[in-house]
Design a protein around this motif. Structure first.
Motif, short mmCIF file in Angstrom:
data_model
loop_
_atom_site.label_atom_id
_atom_site.label_comp_id
_atom_site.label_asym_id
_atom_site.label_seq_id
_atom_site.Cartn_x
_atom_site.Cartn_y
_atom_site.Cartn_z
N GLU A 57 -12.08 -7.37 46.87
CA GLU A 57 -11.62 -6.71 48.09
C GLU A 57 -10.11 -6.58 48.14
OE1 GLU A 57 -13.19 -8.73 51.44
OE2 GLU A 57 -15.28 -8.21 51.03
N SER A 58 -9.38 -7.36 47.37
CA SER A 58 -7.91 -7.31 47.39
C SER A 58 -7.34 -6.19 46.54
CB SER A 58 -7.34 -8.66 46.91
OG SER A 58 -7.64 -8.85 45.53
N PHE A 59 -8.22 -5.46 45.81
CA PHE A 59 -7.70 -4.45 44.89
C PHE A 59 -7.22 -3.19 45.61
CE2 PHE A 59 -9.13 -7.45 42.25
CZ PHE A 59 -10.27 -7.28 41.48
N GLY A 60 -7.79 -2.90 46.76
CA GLY A 60 -7.38 -1.72 47.52
C GLY A 60 -7.54 -0.43 46.73
N GLU A 61 -6.54 0.44 46.83
CA GLU A 61 -6.60 1.74 46.15
C GLU A 61 -6.49 1.62 44.64
OE1 GLU A 61 -4.62 4.37 49.79
OE2 GLU A 61 -3.55 4.14 47.89
N ASN A 62 -6.09 0.45 44.16
CA ASN A 62 -5.93 0.26 42.72
C ASN A 62 -7.19 -0.28 42.06
OD1 ASN A 62 -3.21 1.10 42.72
ND2 ASN A 62 -2.55 -0.92 43.39
N ALA A 63 -8.29 -0.29 42.76
CA ALA A 63 -9.55 -0.81 42.21
C ALA A 63 -9.96 -0.04 40.96
CB ALA A 63 -10.65 -0.72 43.27
N LYS A 64 -9.65 1.27 40.92
CA LYS A 64 -10.06 2.08 39.77
C LYS A 64 -9.36 1.63 38.49
CE LYS A 64 -6.68 5.71 40.86
NZ LYS A 64 -6.50 7.15 41.18
N PHE A 65 -8.11 1.16 38.60
CA PHE A 65 -7.38 0.73 37.41
C PHE A 65 -7.93 -0.60 36.90
CE2 PHE A 65 -4.70 4.18 37.81
CZ PHE A 65 -4.09 4.25 39.06
N VAL A 66 -8.27 -1.49 37.82
CA VAL A 66 -8.88 -2.77 37.42
C VAL A 66 -10.21 -2.50 36.72
CG1 VAL A 66 -9.82 -4.96 38.23
CG2 VAL A 66 -7.74 -4.03 39.28
N ALA A 67 -10.98 -1.57 37.29
CA ALA A 67 -12.28 -1.25 36.70
C ALA A 67 -12.12 -0.64 35.31
CB ALA A 67 -13.04 -0.29 37.62
N ALA A 68 -11.14 0.25 35.15
CA ALA A 68 -10.92 0.90 33.85
C ALA A 68 -10.54 -0.12 32.78
CB ALA A 68 -9.84 1.96 33.97
N ALA A 69 -9.60 -1.02 33.12
CA ALA A 69 -9.16 -2.03 32.16
C ALA A 69 -10.28 -3.02 31.84
CB ALA A 69 -7.93 -2.77 32.69
N THR A 70 -11.10 -3.31 32.85
CA THR A 70 -12.23 -4.23 32.62
C THR A 70 -13.28 -3.57 31.74
OG1 THR A 70 -11.85 -5.28 34.79
CG2 THR A 70 -14.02 -5.57 33.77
N LYS A 71 -13.60 -2.33 32.04
CA LYS A 71 -14.61 -1.60 31.27
C LYS A 71 -14.20 -1.47 29.81
CE LYS A 71 -18.50 0.91 31.68
NZ LYS A 71 -19.75 0.44 32.30
N ALA A 72 -12.88 -1.33 29.57
CA ALA A 72 -12.37 -1.19 28.21
C ALA A 72 -12.35 -2.53 27.47
CB ALA A 72 -10.97 -0.59 28.23
N GLY A 73 -12.68 -3.62 28.18
CA GLY A 73 -12.70 -4.93 27.55
C GLY A 73 -11.34 -5.58 27.43
N ILE A 74 -10.33 -5.04 28.11
CA ILE A 74 -8.97 -5.57 28.01
C ILE A 74 -8.80 -6.79 28.89
CG2 ILE A 74 -6.54 -5.04 28.44
CD1 ILE A 74 -7.13 -2.15 27.74
N PHE A 75 -9.39 -6.77 30.09
CA PHE A 75 -9.27 -7.87 31.03
C PHE A 75 -10.63 -8.51 31.29
CE2 PHE A 75 -5.02 -8.34 32.53
CZ PHE A 75 -4.43 -7.10 32.38
N LYS A 76 -10.59 -9.81 31.56
CA LYS A 76 -11.76 -10.56 31.98
C LYS A 76 -11.37 -11.46 33.15
CE LYS A 76 -13.48 -10.68 27.22
NZ LYS A 76 -13.86 -11.54 26.07
#
Length: 685
Positions: A104-123
């Motif tokens: 819930e804290s991601f706000g409008e930047n949720a899409k960037f967190v999702a992209a980096a997560t989907k790419a396997g860069i962040f966990k």
């Protein structure tokens, strides 16, 4: 042969400090006031910042700064990497981010967190949190690079040594990987738990990008053959632009590579392996090395004698200049001069040596002149041998006297610099000012506007929707180098009972953006409709622009009035750390042993450990940027040190290496100037 090299940049990067500051969103700029040769001496680090700006991946702050030593946050890094790597944003953003308990804290930047997560860069962490506002340590960033580069099947060619004792077990494979890829030189102490600063991130990441491009480029046999057979620079360019690695370079680097390749080919050289050619395309500095070596090779190949038994003075000078040109090359450049070429130079020097020993007057004069210029023992011996073979007379006597002066200069002692120390007094106590209380009578923000305040980040349109509610907010600005303590109170005057409210504190993080940094909830009112004010300590604010909004919950209660007050406003100004009394002056040549004829100058100065920041000192004042201040110094030794107006430098010791050079015999010695930056003592103690 290693394919990837990062030692120079990463060593300099290791010396950069990290200073904590709250994250703010950034504003577009093309040049930063704190990313320049004075503030950031290492060109590679500056170039990395501006390269990421050019990519549209990273920007600066509204005040035109980049703040290179501020830490970078996980959410910020996810945004930048998504843009820089052009990561696809998944359609199921919410589903991807559901794995994080703090989504819930991601706000409008949720899409960037999702992209980096989907790419396997962040966990996520052990608590299944993404940690949007968490800083990133060096070992964590190593894992970010490892996750992305291995997804592209980028693998090192050999294993390197790196001390992993101070690295967390989960990150050890990642740190080992970036060592093997030559992305770090900090192999004895990787400093795994230190936070990555903004400029360190840019430098690391651009270096990783270059490594990826190099690994994916490749030069085929066909390309190498075409380069070797090219007839012009334009033809070389047409061949190279077919390679993705070359196409990604900037125009300056392209021109360096084209000039180097054509210089080698036009001079009769060729490339015997794909690796050799690929190295040049991947590393323009290597291209410059090869080109410099080719220029000297051509100079040596042009040496000739009409009469080898009696070379002319011009021919002798040409041989000497060729030797000087070769000696002027760096070690990296000299390795590209072929042994056959060096043999040709040696043969030409042997002819000159034989002619010198024949007793020819002109050649003796020429060698004496050279000995006077170089003050080298070998040149002196050569000149002396030539003069001794001259017949007795005025010419021989004159040359002998000149050689005696040369020998005196060679054997005379050089300067002896001694350690010098100065103390700078800094004033750490801030100037405290009590600002007037501010009082408003509010009706509160209700309905749609209160819903807006539940958002973590407000856009331009949302800010405009709140702009007319002046009685429901306090705006204030904290200037750079200042801190401010703020308290507010709220009293609810109602009919029909109590009322709930929220206090929302926002920081301006862009021209059209406010980001919430604090929220407090309360209620007031009662049977009589009037309650005493409730007080809230909002804490200490660093430099920035802030707004405190008061919002009321909807309900049946009728709010008559809401006294809204800001009070106990204390401003602390830390910008008076360094004053005129803090400036120190002196002369590095005073009370020094200056050597022959007592003639010496200050020739070079640099902050200790910063080879890239070394400067030759001219007749006028030269400015040297230190870690804690600026040193202004002239050849005559006079200097003036101005400390930074910053709390962070108190207690530091600034050290400068300086060279005293004797202008008569060119001998030099080095020592250190230590400047202790101490806190002023309280006169009442």
């Amino acid at each position: 042969m290693r394919t990837y090299s990062a030692a120079a940049i990463t060593t300099a990067m290791a010396a950069s400090s990290v200073a904590y500051a709250p994250f703010v969103a950034e504003a577009q700029t093309t040049e930063f006031s704190d990313v320049n040769p004075e503030k950031i001496p290492v060109k590679g680090m500056r170039d990395a910042v501006y390269e990421m700006v050019e990519q549209g991946a990273i920007v600066g702050y509204p005040d035109g700064t980049f703040r290179p030593r501020n830490p970078i946050y996980r959410g910020q890094m996810a945004t930048i990497l998504t843009k820089a790597l052009d990561l696809p944003v998944p359609e199921d953003i919410g589903q991807v981010n559901n794995q994080y308990t703090d989504a819930e804290s991601f706000g409008e930047n949720a899409k960037f967190v999702a992209a980096a997560t989907k790419a396997g860069i962040f966990k996520g962490n052990s608590n299944n949190e993404f940690g949007y506002w968490d800083t990133v340590t060096r070992e964590q960033f190593a894992s970010v690079l490892y996750n992305y580069m291995t997804s592209l099947d980028i693998q090192p060619t050999e294993k390197t040594y790196i001390n992993l004792k101070n690295v967390s077990p989960t990150h050890r494979p990642s740190v080992q990987y970036i060592s093997d890829m030559d992305l770090t030189s900090q192999r004895e102490n990787y400093r795994a738990y230190e936070d990555v600063s903004r400029i360190q991130f840019a430098t690391f990441f651009v270096l990783a990008q270059d490594t990826i491009k190099a690994a994916q480029a490749g030069v085929t046999d066909e390309v190498r053959k075409s380069i070797n057979e090219a007839d012009s620079k334009e033809e070389v360019n047409q061949i190279l632009i077919q390679l993705p690695a070359f196409d990604d370079l900037n125009e300056a680097d392209r021109n360096v590579i084209i000039d180097a390749l054509w210089g080698i080919i036009d001079g009769g050289g060729s490339f015997d392996s794909n690796e050799e050619l690929n190295d040049i395309i991947q590393d323009p500095s290597d291209a410059e090395n090869r080109y410099a070596a080719q220029q000297v090779t051509e100079e040596i190949n042009k040496l000739s004698f009409e009469d080898a038994s009696n070379p002319s003075n011009a021919e002798i000078v040409a041989v000497e200049n060729a030797r000087a040109s070769y000696e002027a090359l760096t070690a990296e450049q000299q390795q590209y001069v072929e042994e056959e070429t060096l043999n040709s130079l040696k043969a030409a020097e042997d002819i000159v040596d034989q002619a010198t020993n024949s007793g020819d007057e002109n050649k003796a004069k020429n060698l004496v002149k050279q000995a006077e210029e170089t003050l080298e023992q070998a040149d002196y011996e050569r000149a002396k041998a030539a003069v001794e073979k001259l017949p007795a007379g005025n010419v021989k006597d004159d040359l002998t006297q000149r050689l005696e002066k040369v020998q005196q200069a060679i054997t005379s002692e050089g300067p002896e610099a001694s350690f010098q120390k100065k103390t700078v007094t800094l004033y750490t106590e801030p100037v405290v000012t009590t600002l007037p209380d501010r009082q408003k009578t509010s009706g509160g923000l209700v309905g749609l506007n209160l819903g807006i305040l539940d958002l973590g980040v407000l856009s331009g349109n949302q800010i405009s929707a709140l702009a007319d509610n002046e009685n429901n907010k306090f705006d204030f600005t904290v200037e750079p180098g200042n801190e401010r303590d703020v308290k507010v109170s709220v009293a609810i005057h109602t009919i029909l009972g109590g009322k709930a409210y929220t206090l929302n504190v926002y920081e301006r993080t862009g021209e059209d953006e406010l980001t919430r940094i604090d929220q407090k909830k309360g209620s007031g009112g009662g049977a009589l409709g009037i309650t005493a004010p409730k007080e809230y300590d909002l804490g200490t604010f660093d430099e920035g622009e802030y707004t405190v909004f008061l919002g009321l919950e909807e309900g049946l209660t009728v709010v008559e009035a809401v006294p809204f007050k800001m009070y106990d406003i204390f401003n602390r100004d830390y910008t008076q750390i360094s004053t005129e009394e803090s400036v120190v002056t002196g002369n590095l040549l005073n009370n020094q042993q200056l050597g022959a004829k007592n003639e010496a100058i200050i020739s070079e100065v640099k902050p200790t450990g910063q080879e890239e920041a070394e400067k030759d000192i001219g007749d006028s004042k030269t400015k040297i940027m230190g870690e804690s201040g600026e040193l202004y110094i002239s050849q005559d030794g006079s200097y003036r040190y101005v400390p930074d107006n910053s709390q962070e430098v108190v207690g530091e010791t600034e050290v400068f290496d300086y060279e005293i050079k004797n202008t008569y015999n060119n001998k030099a010695s080095t020592n250190e100037l230590h400047i202790d930056l101490v806190e002023a003592q309280n006169s009442e103690e």
